[in-house]
Design an enzyme around this catalytic site. Structure first.
Site, mmCIF file in Angstrom:
data_model
loop_
_atom_site.group_PDB
_atom_site.id
_atom_site.type_symbol
_atom_site.label_atom_id
_atom_site.label_comp_id
_atom_site.label_asym_id
_atom_site.label_seq_id
_atom_site.Cartn_x
_atom_site.Cartn_y
_atom_site.Cartn_z
ATOM 1 N NE ARG A 129 28.484 40.427 -13.628
ATOM 2 C CZ ARG A 129 27.226 40.072 -13.823
ATOM 3 N NH1 ARG A 129 26.908 38.786 -13.868
ATOM 4 N NH2 ARG A 129 26.288 40.980 -13.960
ATOM 5 C CE LYS A 151 50.859 43.885 -18.030
ATOM 6 N NZ LYS A 151 51.940 44.794 -18.452
ATOM 7 C CD GLU A 193 59.323 41.317 -25.755
ATOM 8 O OE1 GLU A 193 59.683 41.332 -24.564
ATOM 9 O OE2 GLU A 193 58.682 42.249 -26.285
ATOM 10 C CE LYS A 237 54.865 38.179 -18.804
ATOM 11 N NZ LYS A 237 54.189 38.661 -19.975
ATOM 12 C CD GLU A 247 53.238 46.842 -15.691
ATOM 13 O OE1 GLU A 247 52.708 46.010 -16.429
ATOM 14 O OE2 GLU A 247 53.834 47.836 -16.091
ATOM 15 N NE ARG A 251 52.928 41.438 -15.979
ATOM 16 C CZ ARG A 251 51.940 40.597 -16.157
ATOM 17 N NH1 ARG A 251 51.264 40.140 -15.126
ATOM 18 N NH2 ARG A 251 51.612 40.168 -17.363
ATOM 19 C CG ASN A 255 57.010 47.968 -19.414
ATOM 20 O OD1 ASN A 255 56.417 47.226 -20.187
ATOM 21 N ND2 ASN A 255 56.440 48.497 -18.346
ATOM 22 C CG HIS A 258 58.761 47.046 -24.112
ATOM 23 N ND1 HIS A 258 59.837 46.212 -23.931
ATOM 24 C CD2 HIS A 258 57.766 46.246 -24.582
ATOM 25 C CE1 HIS A 258 59.510 44.974 -24.262
ATOM 26 N NE2 HIS A 258 58.262 44.967 -24.667
ATOM 27 C CG HIS A 262 55.263 53.401 -27.016
ATOM 28 N ND1 HIS A 262 54.170 52.762 -27.559
ATOM 29 C CD2 HIS A 262 54.826 54.625 -26.628
ATOM 30 C CE1 HIS A 262 53.122 53.571 -27.494
ATOM 31 N NE2 HIS A 262 53.494 54.703 -26.942
ATOM 32 C CG HIS A 275 56.110 44.781 -29.757
ATOM 33 N ND1 HIS A 275 55.940 46.008 -29.144
ATOM 34 C CD2 HIS A 275 56.490 43.922 -28.764
ATOM 35 C CE1 HIS A 275 56.194 45.893 -27.849
ATOM 36 N NE2 HIS A 275 56.524 44.647 -27.596
HETATM 37 N N1 GLY Z 1 54.239 42.141 -21.700
HETATM 38 C C1 GLY Z 1 54.550 42.693 -20.452
HETATM 39 C C2 GLY Z 1 53.820 42.063 -19.307
HETATM 40 O O1 GLY Z 1 53.253 41.005 -19.458
HETATM 41 O O2 GLY Z 1 53.783 42.618 -18.251
#
Ligand code: GLY
Length: 371
Positions: A129, A151, A193, A237, A247, A251, A255, A258, A262, A275
């Site tokens: 967990r 993430k 990025e 970041k 998010e 956050r 994007n 993106h 995408h 990417h």
């Molecule tokens: N890669 C986008 C984020 O970490 O929210």
């Protein structure tokens, strides 16, 4: 490997899970000491997960430093590439965790690029967990984005990163010297990025890259500027993650570029564009849309495109069927209430989120991009 100088420490001041992002040449050789500083208990079990290329280059350095500090270390090597981001690889990591009897206070350590970091993070989030994860990214993209912010995830046949969890690391260690062995194309993909952070709010970062003669390689940037862009990008970041860990709002600005990107990544076939390259094309495209909608100047859009090209990245929109592009963009996780949601530039260093972009506006933009 370069000698260690005092590294830069950026605190991710989250209420429940604060941790440091440590950036400095040579920090990989000090991972054992850094774990102790990051309050990992001495003698803990550490399962290092890497891919074979990175393990060959940096595995011994990392393992020796951990062993020197008396950590109980095991290593697992997984395959390389996006196709590894699946449940089978997670099961492989869980099998290794079981075999070496990882406990609640044990640690998984991801040594590699975004794929290794995402899968290992997810395996750590789901073992017992949730056990501690240390991220040691070795690609520029992972250093400035994927490794920071918690993430984690794997792909589902229906789409990328559909299975995942938020699981903040206990520590992120960034050693810029590892970028010297990164293929140039991947380095440049990571620069997309970095440029993104310039566009999102760090005007000085954008200007610094613009005035650099050659921002397309670690050698062109030089050690001081390379460390500076890593620090500024990581700090950008971190600011966003602290403001919106899960998010639910801000956050989403990460994007930027993106959603169009995408569509490029998906429709050209995964593997055609990296990417970051797709994000570069996506930033140029959303820039054109913003000019078309009158919310951004032609002059700034051209500045952004010039910098992208200077960093060795593509800007030209590929030949794609507009209907497919729109369908892919609408299938994107970033769509809200059936309306297209896009992060739009308003100036160099400022963006806003728009929820009301119409199909016609996108179609018109795609038409202009194809001529
Ligand atoms: N890669 C986008 C984020 O970490 O929210």
């Amino acid at each position: 490997m370069a000698m260690t100088v005092t590294p830069c420490r950026i605190n991710v001041g989250l209420e429940r899970n604060p941790y440091d992002v440590v950036i400095g040449n040579g920090v990989l050789g000090n991972v054992g000491e850094e774990l102790l500083l990051g309050s990992v208990k001495p003698g803990s079990k550490v399962l290092v997960v890497s891919n074979s290329d990175i393990a060959e280059l940096y595995g011994d350095l990392c393992l020796n430093s951990l062993k020197k500090q008396d950590f109980n270390v095991e290593m697992l090597t997984i395959g390389s590439g996006e196709q590894q981001k699946n449940l089978a690889t997670v099961a492989q990591i869980h099998d290794a965790a079981f075999a070496c009897k990882l406990e609640r206070n044990s640690i998984m350590l991801a040594l590699g690029g975004g794929v290794v970091g995402d899968i290992t993070g997810f395996a750590a989030a789901t073992w017992l967990r949730g056990i501690g994860i240390i991220q040691i990214p070795t690609t520029l993209l992972a250093m400035v984005d994927a490794a920071i912010g918690g993430k984690t995830g794997i792909n589902h046949p229906g789409g990328k990163n559909l299975i995942g969890a938020f699981h903040q690391p206990k520590l992120v260690l960034i050693d810029p010297s590892t970028l010297n062995t990164l293929p140039l194309r991947e380095f440049r993909a990571g620069m997309a990025e970095v440029i993104k952070y310039g566009m999102l709010g760090d005007f000085e970062l954008f200007n610094g890259l613009e005035s650099c003669q050659d921002p397309s390689s670690p050698q062109g940037l030089g050690q001081i500027q390379l460390e500076s862009i890593l620090q500024r990008s990581a700090a950008a970041k971190v600011r966003v993650v602290i403001a919106d860990e899960r998010e639910s709002g801000l956050r989403a600005i990460l994007n930027y570029g993106h959603t169009f990107g995408h569509a490029v990544e998906t429709l050209c076939g995964y593997g055609t564009w990296l990417h970051g390259e797709a994000v570069a094309i996506g930033m140029a495209a959303v820039g054109e849309l913003a000019v078309q909608l009158g919310s951004w100047s032609r002059c700034d859009a051209d500045r952004q495109s010039r910098l992208i090209v200077k960093a060795g990245l593509p800007t030209v929109w590929p030949d794609l069927r507009p209907d497919d592009v729109i369908k892919t963009m609408q299938g994107d996780k970033k769509v809200r209430d059936e309306q297209l949601r896009l992060v739009m530039p308003t100036a160099i260093g400022t963006v806003n989120i728009r929820d009301n972009i119409t199909r016609e506006e996108i179609l018109h933009c795609l038409e202009r991009l194809s001529t």
